[in-house]
Design an enzyme around this catalytic site. Structure first.
Site, PDB file in Angstrom:
ATOM      1  N   GLY A  93       0.785  -1.230   0.000  1.00  0.00           N
ATOM      2  CA  GLY A  93       0.000   0.000   0.000  1.00  0.00           C
ATOM      3  C   GLY A  93       0.815   1.277   0.000  1.00  0.00           C
ATOM      4  O   GLY A  93       2.012   1.277  -0.241  1.00  0.00           O
ATOM      5  N   HIS A 118       2.245   4.760  -5.049  1.00  0.00           N
ATOM      6  CA  HIS A 118       2.913   5.789  -5.844  1.00  0.00           C
ATOM      7  C   HIS A 118       2.968   5.273  -7.283  1.00  0.00           C
ATOM      8  O   HIS A 118       2.397   4.209  -7.594  1.00  0.00           O
ATOM      9  CB  HIS A 118       4.300   6.089  -5.267  1.00  0.00           C
ATOM     10  CG  HIS A 118       5.144   4.871  -5.036  1.00  0.00           C
ATOM     11  ND1 HIS A 118       5.607   4.060  -6.052  1.00  0.00           N
ATOM     12  CD2 HIS A 118       5.589   4.298  -3.886  1.00  0.00           C
ATOM     13  CE1 HIS A 118       6.317   3.065  -5.554  1.00  0.00           C
ATOM     14  NE2 HIS A 118       6.310   3.175  -4.239  1.00  0.00           N
ATOM     15  N   HIS A 176       3.821   1.547  -7.995  1.00  0.00           N
ATOM     16  CA  HIS A 176       2.701   0.607  -7.845  1.00  0.00           C
ATOM     17  C   HIS A 176       1.749   0.720  -9.034  1.00  0.00           C
ATOM     18  O   HIS A 176       1.278  -0.283  -9.568  1.00  0.00           O
ATOM     19  CB  HIS A 176       1.915   0.900  -6.564  1.00  0.00           C
ATOM     20  CG  HIS A 176       2.688   0.723  -5.295  1.00  0.00           C
ATOM     21  ND1 HIS A 176       3.085   1.783  -4.529  1.00  0.00           N
ATOM     22  CD2 HIS A 176       3.125  -0.391  -4.648  1.00  0.00           C
ATOM     23  CE1 HIS A 176       3.727   1.333  -3.451  1.00  0.00           C
ATOM     24  NE2 HIS A 176       3.772   0.023  -3.506  1.00  0.00           N
ATOM     25  N   LYS A 218      12.515  -2.461  -8.829  1.00  0.00           N
ATOM     26  CA  LYS A 218      13.067  -1.676  -7.722  1.00  0.00           C
ATOM     27  C   LYS A 218      13.577  -2.631  -6.629  1.00  0.00           C
ATOM     28  O   LYS A 218      14.615  -2.408  -6.023  1.00  0.00           O
ATOM     29  CB  LYS A 218      11.965  -0.771  -7.172  1.00  0.00           C
ATOM     30  CG  LYS A 218      12.032  -0.465  -5.707  1.00  0.00           C
ATOM     31  CD  LYS A 218      12.735   0.831  -5.463  1.00  0.00           C
ATOM     32  CE  LYS A 218      12.896   1.139  -3.991  1.00  0.00           C
ATOM     33  NZ  LYS A 218      11.789   0.773  -3.145  1.00  0.00           N
ATOM     34  N   MET A 226      11.185   5.607  -6.580  1.00  0.00           N
ATOM     35  CA  MET A 226       9.966   5.784  -5.793  1.00  0.00           C
ATOM     36  C   MET A 226       9.847   4.697  -4.737  1.00  0.00           C
ATOM     37  O   MET A 226      10.179   3.537  -4.983  1.00  0.00           O
ATOM     38  CB  MET A 226       8.759   5.753  -6.707  1.00  0.00           C
ATOM     39  CG  MET A 226       8.689   7.008  -7.540  1.00  0.00           C
ATOM     40  SD  MET A 226       7.074   7.197  -8.253  1.00  0.00           S
ATOM     41  CE  MET A 226       7.111   8.926  -8.627  1.00  0.00           C
ATOM     42  N   SER A 229       7.418   3.897  -0.895  1.00  0.00           N
ATOM     43  CA  SER A 229       6.512   4.386   0.152  1.00  0.00           C
ATOM     44  C   SER A 229       7.323   4.980   1.286  1.00  0.00           C
ATOM     45  O   SER A 229       6.882   5.905   1.974  1.00  0.00           O
ATOM     46  CB  SER A 229       5.652   3.238   0.674  1.00  0.00           C
ATOM     47  OG  SER A 229       5.010   2.580  -0.397  1.00  0.00           O
TER      48      SER A 229
END
Ligand code: AMP
Length: 299
Positions: free
Chosen positions: A31, A34, A37, A149, A184, A186
């Site tokens: 969750g 960004h 995802h 990533k 990127m 979270s």
């Protein structure tokens, strides 16, 4: 889109979709979405007929010293992102639904989990493979989309699916970056403005290493020095590792040839950040994959 929280519902809905001849695409996440995802959801939408996203902050993959309690959460915002990406089912189980009893069975992938992040997070990948094996069992035959990533995670999960004959095709997707190069994550939300600026040194270091390899450098130690040297110029960034490993088995290489993964991890303030690039070297020919920059509207 429907949001569900029970395992039996997820199983039934995926079985139904396949019974209707649909191919299921699955995106497991923790969750706080960004553009990284979102790119996985879009890839799943493009390749499959029925898209399932799971959102579960998995306690098993956090060490007691890590950031489980403070991990960023925004279920309402995440649901909007999924809706907009054309997701069919958002699966948000409670911890008690995923782990209704103390767990006696875990999945461990040998070898691939020992180096890189495995060194400083020795229990992490067992937590990942255990929850992903459970999720694969619930969703059933599907394509599952993972971001590069987390390059080590992709290799580990793919190997688990192969070794256990799970009916899942693991699809690796491009690493997505901010406009200034920061991968990127979270966890970028933990950074204050100074740390956020300092964190760009990781991708700048990878660019510099890519330039060195492109210019003919083939010694992993020299590439390590390039990475560590630049990262050391940022006092707010504490290097965990900077390594050149074989892209297939993730073991350190003695010379840069074929396909290698150049991976870094560092602590910046409260955040532990990772970044990487894949480099294919064929004689003098060098191809670098640093991923993609998110379009502004996706940030
Ligand atoms: P997480 O929610 O961080 O566990 O990540 C869920 C999935 O999104 C994993 O497959 C990650 O590799 C992927 N992901 C996270 N950040 C990025 C990124 N910057 N680019 C591409 N994929 C990402």
């Amino acid at each position: 889109m429907i949001t569900i929280g029970r395992v039996h519902e997820l199983r039934a809905i995926c079985d139904d979709a396949r019974a209707q001849g649909k191919r299921v695409g699955f995106v497991p996440t923790m969750g706080y979405f960004h553009a990284g995802h979102r790119s996985l959801m879009h890839e799943a939408r493009a390749q499959a007929d029925f898209v399932v996203v799971s959102l579960f902050v998995n306690p098993l993959q956090f060490a007691p010293t890590e950031d489980l309690a403070g991990y960023p959460r925004d279920l309402a915002g995440d649901a909007v992102v999924c809706e907009e990406a054309g997701v069919d089912v958002l699966f948000v189980p409670a911890v008690e639904e995923m782990y209704p009893r103390p767990i006696c069975t875990t999945v461990h992938v040998d070898g691939l989990t020992e180096g890189l992040c495995g060194k400083s997070r020795p229990t992490h990948f067992d937590g990942v493979t255990t929850v992903v094996a459970k999720l694969f069992s619930m969703v059933g035959p599907c394509q599952a989309f993972f971001g590069r990533k987390d390059a080590q995670q992709v290799a580990v999960v793919r190997r688990m699916a192969q070794d256990l004959d799970l009916p899942v095709e693991v699809v690796g997707c491009p690493l997505v970056r901010e406009a200034d190069g920061l991968a990127m994550s979270s966890r970028n939300s933990y950074l204050d403005p100074d740390e956020r600026r300092a964190a760009t040194v990781l991708s700048r270091a990878l660019h510099e290493a890519a330039a060195a390899i492109t210019a003919g450098e083939r010694a992993p130690d020299a590439v390590h020095r390039v990475l560590a040297g630049l990262i050391a110029t940022e006092p707010k960034v504490e290097l965990d590792y900077a390594e050149v490993v074989d892209a297939g088995d993730l073991t350190p290489v003695t010379i840069i040839a074929g396909e290698v993964l150049v991976a870094v991890a560092a602590r910046v303030g409260k955040a532990r950040l990772i970044d990487n690039m894949t480099v294919s070297v064929n004689g003098a020919n060098v191809e670098v994959d640093l991923g993609v920059v998110a379009r502004e509207s996706e940030g």
